[in-house]
Design a protein around this motif. Structure first.
Motif, mmCIF file in Angstrom:
data_model
loop_
_atom_site.group_PDB
_atom_site.id
_atom_site.type_symbol
_atom_site.label_atom_id
_atom_site.label_comp_id
_atom_site.label_asym_id
_atom_site.label_seq_id
_atom_site.Cartn_x
_atom_site.Cartn_y
_atom_site.Cartn_z
ATOM 1 N N PRO A 108 0.838 -1.122 -0.067
ATOM 2 C CA PRO A 108 0.077 -0.065 0.169
ATOM 3 C C PRO A 108 0.858 1.480 -0.035
ATOM 4 O O PRO A 108 0.371 2.290 -0.301
ATOM 5 C CB PRO A 108 -0.752 -0.228 1.228
ATOM 6 C CG PRO A 108 -0.183 -1.162 2.202
ATOM 7 C CD PRO A 108 0.796 -1.787 1.210
ATOM 8 N N ILE A 109 2.182 1.208 0.183
ATOM 9 C CA ILE A 109 3.106 2.569 0.248
ATOM 10 C C ILE A 109 3.570 2.491 -1.100
ATOM 11 O O ILE A 109 4.719 3.423 -1.220
ATOM 12 C CB ILE A 109 4.226 2.356 1.350
ATOM 13 C CG1 ILE A 109 5.020 1.030 0.960
ATOM 14 C CG2 ILE A 109 3.445 2.023 3.029
ATOM 15 C CD1 ILE A 109 6.126 1.037 1.969
ATOM 16 N N LYS A 110 3.070 1.968 -2.283
ATOM 17 C CA LYS A 110 3.960 2.135 -3.561
ATOM 18 C C LYS A 110 3.891 3.546 -3.700
ATOM 19 O O LYS A 110 4.987 4.052 -4.416
ATOM 20 C CB LYS A 110 3.352 1.306 -4.489
ATOM 21 C CG LYS A 110 3.661 0.015 -4.452
ATOM 22 C CD LYS A 110 3.255 -0.944 -5.750
ATOM 23 C CE LYS A 110 1.786 -0.499 -6.045
ATOM 24 N NZ LYS A 110 1.985 0.422 -7.333
ATOM 25 N N ASP A 111 2.902 4.308 -3.811
ATOM 26 C CA ASP A 111 2.527 5.714 -4.081
ATOM 27 C C ASP A 111 3.889 6.512 -3.344
ATOM 28 O O ASP A 111 4.339 7.009 -4.205
ATOM 29 C CB ASP A 111 1.307 6.107 -3.773
ATOM 30 C CG ASP A 111 0.966 7.575 -4.320
ATOM 31 O OD1 ASP A 111 1.920 8.135 -4.678
ATOM 32 O OD2 ASP A 111 -0.130 8.430 -3.772
ATOM 33 N N ALA A 112 3.823 6.390 -2.078
ATOM 34 C CA ALA A 112 4.768 7.305 -1.514
ATOM 35 C C ALA A 112 6.194 6.921 -1.668
ATOM 36 O O ALA A 112 7.069 7.633 -1.982
ATOM 37 C CB ALA A 112 4.469 7.375 0.261
ATOM 38 N N TYR A 113 6.325 5.578 -1.779
ATOM 39 C CA TYR A 113 7.725 4.961 -2.134
ATOM 40 C C TYR A 113 8.208 5.408 -3.440
ATOM 41 O O TYR A 113 9.511 6.031 -3.665
ATOM 42 C CB TYR A 113 7.831 3.678 -1.938
ATOM 43 C CG TYR A 113 9.106 2.984 -1.668
ATOM 44 C CD1 TYR A 113 9.152 2.570 -0.170
ATOM 45 C CD2 TYR A 113 10.164 2.720 -2.360
ATOM 46 C CE1 TYR A 113 10.316 2.266 0.285
ATOM 47 C CE2 TYR A 113 11.182 2.134 -1.875
ATOM 48 C CZ TYR A 113 11.476 1.879 -0.610
ATOM 49 O OH TYR A 113 12.620 1.457 -0.145
ATOM 50 N N GLY A 114 7.420 5.348 -4.371
ATOM 51 C CA GLY A 114 7.760 5.991 -5.904
ATOM 52 C C GLY A 114 8.447 7.408 -5.771
ATOM 53 O O GLY A 114 9.310 7.848 -6.392
ATOM 54 N N LYS A 115 7.495 8.344 -4.845
ATOM 55 C CA LYS A 115 7.852 9.833 -4.628
ATOM 56 C C LYS A 115 9.327 9.802 -3.900
ATOM 57 O O LYS A 115 9.779 10.724 -4.415
ATOM 58 C CB LYS A 115 6.969 10.496 -4.288
ATOM 59 C CG LYS A 115 5.572 10.564 -4.629
ATOM 60 C CD LYS A 115 4.371 11.044 -4.155
ATOM 61 C CE LYS A 115 3.005 11.131 -5.273
ATOM 62 N NZ LYS A 115 1.813 11.606 -4.165
ATOM 63 N N ILE A 116 9.604 9.201 -3.085
ATOM 64 C CA ILE A 116 10.772 9.072 -2.296
ATOM 65 C C ILE A 116 11.906 8.862 -3.140
ATOM 66 O O ILE A 116 13.115 9.570 -3.149
ATOM 67 C CB ILE A 116 10.881 8.135 -1.339
ATOM 68 C CG1 ILE A 116 9.834 8.748 -0.033
ATOM 69 C CG2 ILE A 116 12.267 7.994 -0.483
ATOM 70 C CD1 ILE A 116 10.186 10.052 0.655
ATOM 71 N N ILE A 117 11.729 7.723 -4.017
ATOM 72 C CA ILE A 117 12.720 7.301 -5.111
ATOM 73 C C ILE A 117 13.047 8.402 -5.969
ATOM 74 O O ILE A 117 14.042 8.909 -6.279
ATOM 75 C CB ILE A 117 12.180 6.222 -5.906
ATOM 76 C CG1 ILE A 117 12.398 4.923 -4.804
ATOM 77 C CG2 ILE A 117 13.096 5.828 -7.043
ATOM 78 C CD1 ILE A 117 11.568 3.559 -5.641
#
Length: 209
Positions: A108-117
């Motif tokens: 579920p954290i894919k969205d936030a993780y992509g932005k951190i990347i």
């Protein structure tokens, strides 16, 4: 069973026809090795990450017809599962062994993780070794060497991770079958240790969420 490396017979398991027949081979030949690696690297990764890590050996329980084309052990800080979290994997296809940092579509954290990347693209591009590989689909054996992944492509993968439900991101090492079958137990431990230490900064991005 202790882990003493993979051999050619382990890879040939994936040539076995039939779901039940292949699963029997996986359970008897490969799963004990993955469990041995699981026990060792749950402890190693707990020390490396500073949080208790648990190992999860693939059971392939949902399969009713098609035999699995790969199998693995995954590591995450959750006793009940790993698919919802950034995690590490050790596993094999018929053609190769993979050592991954993985964020797959169930997380579920894919969205936030992509932005951190996206915010760390320059550092990631610089710090990942050229012989590492990237994938955007854990269900396919294909991968792309880091040396061929330009910054724009990395940006595209991170953006897809944030915006597309089925998007995934995996980074790590691919060791071809011929080489893997010649590696000793100590060779494997050295390679896995080195790989997970290199991948740790990707895992640690979760702390910035």
């Amino acid at each position: 069973m202790t882990f003493n490396g993979f051999n050619d017979s382990d890879f040939k398991v994936f040539q076995t026809q039939g779901l039940d027949e292949r699963m029997e081979q996986i359970i008897n030949r490969i799963r004990p090795k993955l469990e041995a690696l699981g026990n060792k690297y749950a402890e190693e990764l707990s020390a490396l990450t500073g949080e208790e890590m648990f190992f999860h050996v693939a059971k392939h329980a949902r399969r009713t017809v098609n035999p699995p084309k790969d199998t693995w052990v995954a590591f995450a800080p959750n006793k009940r599962g790993y698919k919802m979290l950034p995690h590490f994997q050790i596993g094999l296809w018929e053609t190769h062994v993979f050592l991954w940092f993985a964020l797959i579509y169930e997380a579920p954290i894919k969205d936030a993780y992509g932005k951190i990347i996206l915010k760390n693209l320059n550092k990631i591009k610089k710090d990942i070794p050229n012989d590492f590989v990237w994938s955007d689909d854990h269900m396919k054996p294909d991968s792309t060497p880091h040396r061929e992944v330009k910054k724009d492509r990395l940006k595209e993968m991170a953006t897809r991770l944030s915006t597309i439900k089925k998007a995934e991101l995996l980074c790590g090492v691919r060791i071809e079958r011929d080489k893997a079958a010649t590696m000793s137990e100590s060779d494997w431990y050295e390679r896995i240790d080195e790989t997970f230490k290199t991948l740790l900064p990707l895992y640690e991005l979760r702390k910035k969420l």
